[in-house]
Structures are given as structure tokens and as C-alpha cells.
Design a protein around this motif. Structure first.
Motif, PDB file in Angstrom:
ATOM      1  N   GLU A  73       0.828  -1.203   0.000  1.00 10.60           N
ATOM      2  CA  GLU A  73       0.000   0.000   0.000  1.00 10.60           C
ATOM      3  C   GLU A  73       0.864   1.255   0.000  1.00 10.60           C
ATOM      4  OE1 GLU A  73       0.134  -2.309   2.286  1.00 10.60           O
ATOM      5  OE2 GLU A  73      -1.816  -3.118   2.828  1.00 10.60           O
ATOM      6  N   ASP A  74       1.772   1.307   0.948  1.00 10.25           N
ATOM      7  CA  ASP A  74       2.694   2.431   1.039  1.00 10.25           C
ATOM      8  C   ASP A  74       3.844   2.009   1.940  1.00 10.25           C
ATOM      9  OD1 ASP A  74       3.827   4.830   0.586  1.00 10.25           O
ATOM     10  OD2 ASP A  74       2.323   6.042   1.608  1.00 10.25           O
ATOM     11  N   LEU A  75       4.963   2.658   1.772  1.00 11.68           N
ATOM     12  CA  LEU A  75       6.138   2.289   2.547  1.00 11.68           C
ATOM     13  C   LEU A  75       6.860   3.555   2.951  1.00 11.68           C
ATOM     14  CD1 LEU A  75       8.021   0.013   3.569  1.00 11.68           C
ATOM     15  CD2 LEU A  75       9.278   0.232   1.429  1.00 11.68           C
ATOM     16  N   THR A  98       5.635   4.059  -6.890  1.00 17.16           N
ATOM     17  CA  THR A  98       6.968   4.400  -7.393  1.00 17.16           C
ATOM     18  C   THR A  98       7.805   5.076  -6.316  1.00 17.16           C
ATOM     19  OG1 THR A  98       6.031   4.686  -9.613  1.00 17.16           O
ATOM     20  CG2 THR A  98       8.200   5.620  -9.219  1.00 17.16           C
ATOM     21  N   SER A  99       7.177   5.887  -5.489  1.00 20.10           N
ATOM     22  CA  SER A  99       7.916   6.559  -4.410  1.00 20.10           C
ATOM     23  C   SER A  99       8.466   5.557  -3.398  1.00 20.10           C
ATOM     24  CB  SER A  99       7.014   7.574  -3.712  1.00 20.10           C
ATOM     25  OG  SER A  99       5.855   6.940  -3.179  1.00 20.10           O
ATOM     26  N   GLU A 107      10.250  -6.827 -12.887  1.00 16.39           N
ATOM     27  CA  GLU A 107       9.409  -7.087 -14.056  1.00 16.39           C
ATOM     28  C   GLU A 107       8.001  -6.527 -13.875  1.00 16.39           C
ATOM     29  OE1 GLU A 107       7.841 -10.920 -16.690  1.00 16.39           O
ATOM     30  OE2 GLU A 107       9.638 -11.096 -15.447  1.00 16.39           O
ATOM     31  N   GLY A 108       7.581  -5.759 -14.890  1.00 19.90           N
ATOM     32  CA  GLY A 108       6.217  -5.244 -14.920  1.00 19.90           C
ATOM     33  C   GLY A 108       5.952  -4.043 -14.045  1.00 19.90           C
ATOM     34  N   LEU A 109       6.963  -3.395 -13.477  1.00 22.21           N
ATOM     35  CA  LEU A 109       6.750  -2.286 -12.551  1.00 22.21           C
ATOM     36  C   LEU A 109       6.872  -0.935 -13.258  1.00 22.21           C
ATOM     37  CD1 LEU A 109       8.648  -3.439  -9.338  1.00 22.21           C
ATOM     38  CD2 LEU A 109       6.326  -3.949 -10.082  1.00 22.21           C
ATOM     39  N   GLN A 110       6.223   0.042 -12.672  1.00 17.45           N
ATOM     40  CA  GLN A 110       6.341   1.423 -13.119  1.00 17.45           C
ATOM     41  C   GLN A 110       7.568   2.025 -12.444  1.00 17.45           C
ATOM     42  OE1 GLN A 110       4.379   3.071 -15.301  1.00 17.45           O
ATOM     43  NE2 GLN A 110       5.379   5.078 -15.096  1.00 17.45           N
TER      44      GLN A 110
END
Length: 420
Positions: A166-168, A190-191, A209-212
């Protein structure tokens, strides 16, 4: 000389051995308890004075095992602390940290976390970095807090594909110790990904793989000179200059999967012009209108040691690329699937053109009815036996789900893993 000034040994009826004892007996008969002044007026020996004004002795409590309330006498009995301790065996508290760490090493992840709440010492030992060398978090929901906690343990090998973060809010400032990281097909902001990659300097194997992605992430990856395997298949969000910087800095890359990214012609030229000359496995598939014959020429001249090359879905390639590819003397596996401008007749001579070739993928080029004839013309080449590429992928796509190999990462399993 008056009696009160005579030496002690000259006093009548008094000696150090006998008279003091007899005199003390007479004194004890008429001695009564009183104030300090009364005691000093009586004739007492120093020993008697000390005993008289010392705190009264505590009476020893009657301790009977299991019979405290017998004989109509209620007694509060308490065993001494020494009796509570075990008289046989060795206490856990007496074991050194090294031995406890060795014992904890054999515990699964769930039991290890339960033991961390026993006491402060065990909590410290449970989160020792030697126990968290390799961790598999695949299948864990609400990945954010767990991922943040694991990163703080100094983990070296971290596997969490297809995860949802969710967020980190990673607040660490030091460099992470990660050398192998698999976040394939995950959903992560992405952040949050930037906060992790920006602290990595020791990466050797990485799969996003497959990430923005972003230019910040690509520039941070350039600070990992020990990178050997990189899987960016299906990624997007970064520019061609940032990609050039990455490939120039990471000159030790041996396996690179950069297929099906959101690339234009500039991205493709950045790859073929800057990829490490030491690369042996390269997947550059999926660039239908971007990869040209000139790009193949630059690539072959730059990387002569390629053993596995995937140029599938490059619709601009034709049979004239074979003399160029023939310069790769060590080529063992070639994928040209769905390169529709390559004719079937040109494939029959591949056995002579590539003397070292063992595997050939031509899905979509050869119909099933023509496949036996092609296999007959090239008997030592296995045709269409590898439907999925395994270049730089931590877990090959052709591994069956649920088997032991499904949970390995670059041919090695992780010690700590979530069991659902």
C-alpha cells in the motif's frame, strides 16, 4: 594506687580466662532490659553489651513441605529462591548468544517471530541479521509494514513477487545489504520503490518485471557496479538517457532481460550501443517497429560472447540478419518467434550457419504441419522446446506452480518463508 586506676590484670578476682566468665554469670542473673544508660551502669563484658543492643534475632520459620496448616497452626512458608532453580540441566539463560543463534537458525519464520516476544534478549537475537539472510514474503497481505521491518534486519536475499504494498515509509538512512531482490509483478508505489532502490549499493541480481519505474530508480541502479542479472521486462516510466547511464555503469551484467518495455527507437539504440560487452544472455524481444538490422549489427559487434539471444516479435528483421548473427560464435539458443518476414526456407540452413546452435524458437513462423520437415533438416537443433524465456528471471516461467522450484530465487531457495 587506687583500685579504679590499677591495670586490668592486677584487679583482684579478675583474670582474662576465668574471672570474666564467672562475673558475667552473676551479671546475667540480675541483668534486666532497659535503656542504654541502665545497661552501661551494670557490670557487663563488651561481648554482652554487643549482644544486648544488637537487633533481636529473627526466629527461623517452620517450613514443612505440604504440611503448613497441620496441628492447627497456620504458617506462611516460602521456598528460597535457590530451591526454585532447577538443579539438573542447563538454563537457557546460561547459553551463549552464538549457541542460541545456531538453535534459532533452524526455526521457521512463524516460530521465530513468536519467540521474539519472550524477553528482550531473545528479541535481540531473533532479529540478528545472521538469521534474516534470505526471506520469502510471497503471499503475505499488507506487505508494507512487514517489508519495512525485514529491510531493517539487514536481509541479503529478499523474495516478494506478486505482492501488494500500500505504502512504505522507509525511514532508514544507511545502505541496505540486499544483493538479490525480486519484486516481479508487484503493486508498489513508485515513491516507495525509490526509497528502497536508492539505498541499494550491493545488488547482484534484480527483478522489477512489470513495474512502473522512474529516472530516479534507473539512476540509483547505476550505483550498483556488481550487478550481474537484471530483469526489467515490461517496465516503463524511464528515459533513454537514464537507461544509457545504467548500462554504462553496470559493465559486469551477464544476463539482461529488457523485453516488452515501453520503448521508442531511442531506447532500443541506447540498449544496443551501451549494453555490457560481457553479456551472455540477452532478451530484446517485443520491439516490432523499433529493432532494425543496423541495431543487430551494432549489438553483434559489441557483444561477441552472447550465448542466448531473444529477438522475438521483431517484425522488421528478415533472412539477411542470419549472416550477421552468424558472427556470434558461441550462440547456443536463438529465439525468432513471430518475426514474420523470415521465410521458412531460410531456416533450413541454420544448422550450417550456426554450428553451435542447440535451441531454436520459431513460434508463429512454422506451421505444425511443416515442423517435422524442419526438424528433419536440422536434427541436432531442438525446435520450439522453450516457450518462455528464463533470461535474468528469478523463477523461470515454465516451472509448475506449487512445486519446490516454484519458490526458488535464482536457483536457490530462501530460508525464511511465509507458509500459508
Amino acid at each position: 594506687m587506687p583500685e579504679d586506676s590499677m591495670p586490668l590484670q592486677d584487679l583482684p578476682c579478675l583474670s582474662l580466662q576465668g574471672s570474666m566468665l564467672s562475673q558475667s554469670k552473676r551479671v546475667n542473673k540480675r541483668k534486666t532490659r532497659g535503656c542504654l544508660g541502665e545497661g552501661l551502669d551494670t557490670e557487663c563484658t563488651p561481648t554482652e553489651l554487643i549482644q544486648q543492643w544488637s537487633p533481636p534475632h529473627k526466629h527461623q520459620r517452620i517450613i514443612t513441605k505440604g504440611k503448613e496448616n497441620d496441628s492447627n497452626q497456620f504458617v506462611l512458608a516460602r521456598r528460597s529462591r535457590r530451591k526454585k532453580e532447577s538443579t539438573s540441566g542447563i538454563s537457557w539463560d546460561h547459553l551463549p548468544d552464538e549457541l542460541l543463534l545456531r538453535i534459532l537458525f533452524y526455526l521457521p519464520l512463524h516460530d521465530l517471530l513468536r519467540m521474539s516476544v519472550v524477553c528482550k534478549r531473545w528479541h535481540r537475537l531473533v532479529f540478528d541479521e545472521t538469521l534474516w539472510h534470505s526471506v520469502d514474503l510471497e503471499g503475505l497481505t499488507h506487505m508494507g509494514p512487514a517489508l519495512q521491518q525485514v529491510l531493517k534486519t539487514g536481509v541479503r536475499r529478499l523474495r516478494c513477487p506478486r505482492s501488494f504494498v500500500e505504502d512504505l515509509h522507509f525511514t532508514g538512512t544507511g545502505t541496505l545489504q540486499i544483493t538479490e531482490l525480486d519484486l516481479s509483478s508487484s503493486i508498489i508505489p513508485t515513491s516507495a520503490l525509490e526509497s528502497i532502490i536508492c539505498r541499494c549499493r550491493l545488488l547482484e541480481c534484480l527483478s522489477l518485471e512489470g513495474l512502473q519505474l522512474s529516472d530516479t530508480i534507473i539512476s540509483s541502479l547505476a550505483k550498483n557496479p556488481q550487478l550481474l542479472q537484471l530483469n526489467l521486462s515490461g517496465c516503463s516510466g524511464f528515459s533513454a538517457p537514464a537507461l544509457s547511464e545504467l548500462l554504462k555503469s553496470c559493465s559486469r551484467i551477464e544476463q539482461l532481460n529488457i523485453s516488452w518495455c515501453n520503448f521508442n527507437n531511442n531506447h532500443v539504440k541506447s540498449v544496443v550501443s551501451n549494453v555490457s560487452s560481457s553479456v551472455t544472455h540477452l532478451n530484446l524481444s517485443g520491439y516490432r517497429e523499433s529493432l532494425t538490422l543496423d541495431d543487430v549489427k551494432v549489438l553483434v559487434a559489441r557483444c561477441p560472447h552472447i550465448q542466448t539471444l531473444d529477438l522475438s516479435d521483431s517484425t522488421l528483421l528478415m533472412a539477411d540478419c542470419f549472416p550477421v548473427l552468424a558472427q556470434l560464435k558461441y550462440l547456443l539458443h536463438l529465439s525468432l518467434s513471430r518475426c514474420y518476414h523470415i521465410h521458412l526456407a531460410a531456416l533450413t540452413d541454420l544448422g550450417k550457419t550456426f554450428p553451435m546452435l542447440c535451441l531454436l524458437d520459431v513460434y508463429g513462423l512454422v506451421q505444425d504441419s511443416h515442423l517435422p520437415a524442419l526438424k528433419k533438416e536440422t536434427p541436432r537443433i531442438s525446435i520450439n522446446s522453450r516457450p518462455f524465456s528464463s533470461i535474468a528471471r528469478p523463477t523461470p516461467a515454465n516451472v509448475l506452480v506449487g512445486c519446490f522450484s516454484d519458490r526458488v530465487m535464482w536457483n536457490r531457495p530462501c530460508r525464511l518463508r511465509i507458509k500459508l
